[in-house]
Design an enzyme around this catalytic site. Structure first.
Site, PDB file in Angstrom:
ATOM      1  N   THR A   9     -12.964   3.362   4.876  1.00 29.50           N
ATOM      2  CA  THR A   9     -14.267   2.780   5.197  1.00 29.50           C
ATOM      3  C   THR A   9     -14.196   1.268   5.227  1.00 29.50           C
ATOM      4  OG1 THR A   9     -15.383   4.650   4.135  1.00 29.50           O
ATOM      5  CG2 THR A   9     -16.689   2.673   4.520  1.00 29.50           C
ATOM      6  N   ASP A 134       1.364 -13.998  -4.103  1.00 22.26           N
ATOM      7  CA  ASP A 134       1.507 -15.292  -4.779  1.00 22.26           C
ATOM      8  C   ASP A 134       1.781 -15.167  -6.270  1.00 22.26           C
ATOM      9  OD1 ASP A 134      -0.957 -14.429  -5.640  1.00 22.26           O
ATOM     10  OD2 ASP A 134      -2.103 -16.126  -4.841  1.00 22.26           O
ATOM     11  N   LEU A 136      -0.212 -14.294  -8.567  1.00 25.52           N
ATOM     12  CA  LEU A 136      -1.374 -14.720  -9.349  1.00 25.52           C
ATOM     13  C   LEU A 136      -2.524 -13.728  -9.226  1.00 25.52           C
ATOM     14  CD1 LEU A 136      -1.502 -18.516  -8.446  1.00 25.52           C
ATOM     15  CD2 LEU A 136      -0.708 -17.518 -10.599  1.00 25.52           C
ATOM     16  N   GLU A 191     -12.455   2.967  -7.250  1.00 23.53           N
ATOM     17  CA  GLU A 191     -12.498   4.127  -8.126  1.00 23.53           C
ATOM     18  C   GLU A 191     -12.862   3.671  -9.536  1.00 23.53           C
ATOM     19  OE1 GLU A 191     -12.094   7.249  -7.134  1.00 23.53           O
ATOM     20  OE2 GLU A 191     -11.614   6.674  -5.060  1.00 23.53           O
TER      21      GLU A 191
END
Length: 227
Positions: A9, A134, A136, A191
């Site tokens: 979706t 990255d 991070l 979820e």
């Protein structure tokens, strides 16, 4: 090695990796694309690619019934957001960054999010500099505020510039321990699993995925030459 088809979706991971939305073009990437490696976020023992969050996003996920998604597609997120917003109760979050390097306390929150990838929630951007390779985590929190301020924040979600708003906190870290008061469920990539407190880390270059040639979303950092 992972090949992605944009059949969901929101397709936030596909958007992050610059994958085409047409199915035939996406299949061509699977057949002829090149390989990059991307980070995998961890919430305890559970992995996530886009974002882990607490607060409003949990209410949005609970309001996203399958029928609404079938009827409205990505627009269903906006409808679910309005439903969740009306019933949200603010909370407090305490964050320990990088193994105790700094401790932050943010009060009166609408949502706190820990992003591994760049996009989430149907196209929102975690920050202007967020990236999926990255190493991070981009952490942001949105405080309770007048509705008009939240509307301004919502308008800036697409490009990530909302992190500059005075009702938003934003930091980056390689590891985060999140505690909330009260304890709250966690949303991992759409979820609802687990609860706070939770520890978030990054597995560098953990997933090898096929992307279009010329993408700047991620690169190959492995030790062998990608096919």
């Amino acid at each position: 090695m992972l090949g992605l088809l944009p059949l969901g979706t929101a397709n936030d991971l596909a958007r992050t990796l610059h994958l085409p939305t047409r199915l035939d073009a996406a299949c061509e990437v699977v057949a002829r694309g090149h390989v990059v490696d991307v980070d995998l976020g961890r919430a305890g023992g559970r992995g996530f690619v886009n974002v882990a969050s607490a607060g409003l996003s949990v209410g949005v996920t609970e309001a996203l019934d399958p029928g609404l998604k079938r009827r409205l597609g990505p627009a269903a997120y906006g409808v679910a957001l309005l439903r969740a917003y009306r019933h949200h109760t603010p909370f407090t979050a305490t964050l320990e960054l990088d193994g105790g390097g700094a401790t932050l306390r943010w009060d009166d929150l609408l949502q706190v999010a820990v992003a591994n990838g760049r996009h989430h929630g149907g196209g929102a951007t975690a920050s202007p500099t967020a990236g999926i390779d990255d190493g991070l985590l981009d952490v942001y929190a949105i405080r309770a505020a007048p509705v008009r301020e939240h509307v301004r924040i919502a308008r800036a979600l697409r490009d990530g510039s909302f992190v500059a708003h005075r009702a938003v906190e934003h930091v980056t870290a390689r590891a985060v321990r999140l505690t909330t008061d009260p304890a709250t469920p966690l949303n991992l990539d759409g979820e609802v699993v687990g609860r706070t407190p939770a520890e978030f880390t990054v597995d560098r270059n953990a997933v090898h995925v096929l992307v279009p040639a010329g993408t700047t979303a991620a690169r190959w950092d492995g030790t062998r030459t990608a096919p």
